[in-house]
Design a protein around this motif. Structure first.
Motif, PDB file in Angstrom:
ATOM      1  N   CYS A   1     -66.212  22.603 -76.390  1.00 14.70           N
ATOM      2  CA  CYS A   1     -65.499  23.882 -76.448  1.00 14.70           C
ATOM      3  C   CYS A   1     -64.799  24.125 -75.110  1.00 14.70           C
TER       4      CYS A   1
ATOM      5  N   CYS B   1     -67.007  25.005 -72.151  1.00 14.61           N
ATOM      6  CA  CYS B   1     -67.813  23.900 -71.613  1.00 14.61           C
ATOM      7  C   CYS B   1     -66.987  22.965 -70.744  1.00 14.61           C
TER       8      CYS B   1
ATOM      9  N   CYS C   1     -70.881  19.263 -76.399  1.00 13.31           N
ATOM     10  CA  CYS C   1     -69.955  20.355 -76.750  1.00 13.31           C
ATOM     11  C   CYS C   1     -68.658  20.251 -75.958  1.00 13.31           C
TER      12      CYS C   1
HETATM   13 ZN   LIG Z   1     -69.391  24.526 -75.466  1.00 15.75          ZN
END
Ligand SMILES: [Zn+2]
Ligand SMILES: [Zn+2]
Length: 137
Positions: free
Chosen positions: A28, A31, A26
């Motif tokens: 994002c 993260c 991930c």
């Molecule tokens: Zn994430």
């Protein structure tokens, strides 16, 4: 299948007695904070199959989707271990860096690539999604 892991200092240990449901890398934005600049890799398990020993701190946040998220970490060494969504209490995501055997965590998909920096290293053999995938069953 039994999967074990721990935080960096060893104050938190866990044991999972189920197969992983899925594995994801991930990218994002959140993260990238947890991953110190890179992505996180997360292995999803049924939450009723995990036993956790030790004390965790909880960082609660609300995702863009409206989901209330709990990200749990060791208060002593700061290692991020688990992520859970209140809307899906039957699932727990384990941070792959804490696994004793990281070989089980090869990502099946890379998500949130739209938020990755231009220099991110993305494995060309792994499928990509620009944003959030649909939730696992
Ligand atoms: Zn994430
Ligand atoms: Zn620790």
């Amino acid at each position: 299948m039994v999967t074990t892991g721990q935080c960096l200092c060893g104050a938190v240990r866990y044991r999972v007695t189920a197969e992983p449901i899925l594995t994801r890398a991930c990218w994002c934005r959140l993260c990238q904070y947890l991953g110190a600049g890179s992505n996180t890799v997360n292995v999803c398990f049924p939450s009723n199959a995990i036993t956790i020993e030790g004390t965790l701190s909880d960082y609660r946040s609300v995702a863009d989707s409206g989901n209330v998220m709990h990200r749990r970490f060791c208060p002593t060494c700061g290692t991020a271990l688990f992520s859970e969504a209140e809307s899906r209490p039957h699932l727990i995501f384990v941070r792959a860096g804490t696994l004793d055997d990281r070989e089980i965590a090869k990502p099946m998909v890379t998500i949130w690539t739209a938020q990755a920096p231009s220099w991110a290293c993305l494995d060309p053999s792994v499928p990509r999604l620009e944003g959030q995938p649909p939730p696992p069953a």
